[in-house]
Design a protein around this motif. Structure first.
Motif, PDB file in Angstrom:
ATOM      1  N   THR A 142       0.865  -1.181   0.000  1.00 37.88           N
ATOM      2  CA  THR A 142       0.000   0.000   0.000  1.00 37.88           C
ATOM      3  C   THR A 142       0.898   1.226   0.000  1.00 37.88           C
ATOM      4  OG1 THR A 142      -0.068   0.071   2.408  1.00 37.88           O
ATOM      5  CG2 THR A 142      -1.840  -1.117   1.321  1.00 37.88           C
ATOM      6  N   LEU A 143       0.374   2.301  -0.552  1.00 38.07           N
ATOM      7  CA  LEU A 143       1.171   3.506  -0.755  1.00 38.07           C
ATOM      8  C   LEU A 143       0.453   4.721  -0.181  1.00 38.07           C
ATOM      9  CD1 LEU A 143       3.429   5.106  -2.319  1.00 38.07           C
ATOM     10  CD2 LEU A 143       2.000   4.934  -4.338  1.00 38.07           C
ATOM     11  N   GLU A 144       1.196   5.521   0.578  1.00 34.53           N
ATOM     12  CA  GLU A 144       0.663   6.798   1.089  1.00 34.53           C
ATOM     13  C   GLU A 144       1.584   7.903   0.627  1.00 34.53           C
ATOM     14  OE1 GLU A 144       0.258   7.004   5.450  1.00 34.53           O
ATOM     15  OE2 GLU A 144      -0.261   4.889   5.294  1.00 34.53           O
ATOM     16  N   ILE A 145       1.028   8.943   0.035  1.00 35.39           N
ATOM     17  CA  ILE A 145       1.853  10.067  -0.431  1.00 35.39           C
ATOM     18  C   ILE A 145       1.360  11.354   0.200  1.00 35.39           C
ATOM     19  CG2 ILE A 145       2.804  11.237  -2.460  1.00 35.39           C
ATOM     20  CD1 ILE A 145       1.765   8.965  -4.172  1.00 35.39           C
ATOM     21  N   SER A 146       2.278  12.191   0.639  1.00 39.88           N
ATOM     22  CA  SER A 146       1.870  13.505   1.126  1.00 39.88           C
ATOM     23  C   SER A 146       2.877  14.543   0.645  1.00 39.88           C
ATOM     24  CB  SER A 146       1.792  13.505   2.650  1.00 39.88           C
ATOM     25  OG  SER A 146       3.019  13.074   3.178  1.00 39.88           O
ATOM     26  N   PRO A 147       2.398  15.696   0.186  1.00 40.35           N
ATOM     27  CA  PRO A 147       3.316  16.728  -0.293  1.00 40.35           C
ATOM     28  C   PRO A 147       4.117  17.327   0.851  1.00 40.35           C
ATOM     29  CG  PRO A 147       1.012  17.393  -0.592  1.00 40.35           C
ATOM     30  CD  PRO A 147       0.991  16.095   0.116  1.00 40.35           C
ATOM     31  N   VAL A 148       5.351  17.724   0.554  1.00 41.59           N
ATOM     32  CA  VAL A 148       6.184  18.410   1.534  1.00 41.59           C
ATOM     33  C   VAL A 148       6.057  19.901   1.282  1.00 41.59           C
ATOM     34  CG1 VAL A 148       8.527  18.761   2.379  1.00 41.59           C
ATOM     35  CG2 VAL A 148       7.830  16.513   1.572  1.00 41.59           C
ATOM     36  N   ASP A 149       5.751  20.626   2.320  1.00 40.15           N
ATOM     37  CA  ASP A 149       5.665  22.082   2.179  1.00 40.15           C
ATOM     38  C   ASP A 149       7.080  22.651   2.215  1.00 40.15           C
ATOM     39  OD1 ASP A 149       4.555  24.584   1.976  1.00 40.15           O
ATOM     40  OD2 ASP A 149       4.498  24.837   4.155  1.00 40.15           O
ATOM     41  N   SER A 150       7.583  23.074   1.030  1.00 41.20           N
ATOM     42  CA  SER A 150       8.958  23.593   0.983  1.00 41.20           C
ATOM     43  C   SER A 150       8.943  25.038   0.523  1.00 41.20           C
ATOM     44  CB  SER A 150       9.807  22.758   0.029  1.00 41.20           C
ATOM     45  OG  SER A 150       9.404  22.994  -1.299  1.00 41.20           O
ATOM     46  N   SER A 151       9.851  25.810   1.064  1.00 33.09           N
ATOM     47  CA  SER A 151       9.876  27.238   0.722  1.00 33.09           C
ATOM     48  C   SER A 151      10.840  27.520  -0.425  1.00 33.09           C
ATOM     49  CB  SER A 151      10.280  28.046   1.949  1.00 33.09           C
ATOM     50  OG  SER A 151      11.389  27.440   2.577  1.00 33.09           O
ATOM     51  N   ASN A 152      11.713  26.559  -0.753  1.00 28.41           N
ATOM     52  CA  ASN A 152      12.652  26.789  -1.864  1.00 28.41           C
ATOM     53  C   ASN A 152      12.019  26.354  -3.196  1.00 28.41           C
ATOM     54  OD1 ASN A 152      12.632  24.091  -1.295  1.00 28.41           O
ATOM     55  ND2 ASN A 152      14.764  23.973  -0.640  1.00 28.41           N
ATOM     56  N   THR A 153      12.647  26.777  -4.280  1.00 25.02           N
ATOM     57  CA  THR A 153      12.083  26.500  -5.607  1.00 25.02           C
ATOM     58  C   THR A 153      12.231  25.035  -6.006  1.00 25.02           C
ATOM     59  OG1 THR A 153      13.503  28.411  -6.039  1.00 25.02           O
ATOM     60  CG2 THR A 153      11.768  27.931  -7.618  1.00 25.02           C
TER      61      THR A 153
END
Lengths: 89, 89
Positions: free
Chosen positions: B78-89
């Motif tokens: 099973t796969l769980e994905i979550s975006p990382v909140d990053s401030s760089n480009t």
């Protein structure tokens, strides 16, 4: 006695090298999967335990994780417990 | 490009025996941990990947799980994905 489901996640400490993870990362690269910044392989142990109450289950599972599931020198572990809703006694 | 954190859980299919889990269960019993009904050992893979969007990350991670992380003959994943909140480009 009530049943509890538990999941113990065992991961290598960040200071410990993960050769299997590195090998998988390089194989993924050859497979065309780009942009992997991290890939570390740990263990996930799925448990069902019968205990008198939540505290009892927690105590036993903590002992189990510390003594048998993880190697505290190189690994960290986390524990999640949830009661099973059962209709039998 | 945005970063995504992902966790892939690989577990043996229920029809497949787990000798390592059975050995751990019997060792736990000797340690005084009673009432274990189930103990199965799987893998948990911690991933960080850079991809153009969520769909792209998902496609790549599904390929990775199917081809390198799990053996589809004896394992499920099973796969769980979550975006990382990053401030760089």
């Amino acid at each position: 006695m009530p049943n509890f489901n538990a999941k113990v996640q065992v991961s290598l400490r960040t200071s410990v090298l993960d050769p299997a993870g590195e090998a998988t990362k390089s194989a993924a690269n050859k497979l065309g999967i780009k942009g992997l910044n991290k890939l570390r392989i740990g263990k996930a142990i799925d448990i069902e335990i019968e205990a008198s109450d939540f505290e009892d289950a927690k105590t036993q599972l903590e002992l189990l994780s510390d003594r048998l599931l993880a190697n505290p020198v190189i690994e960290d572990w986390t524990l999640e417990i949830s009661p099973v809703d059962s209709s039998n006694t």
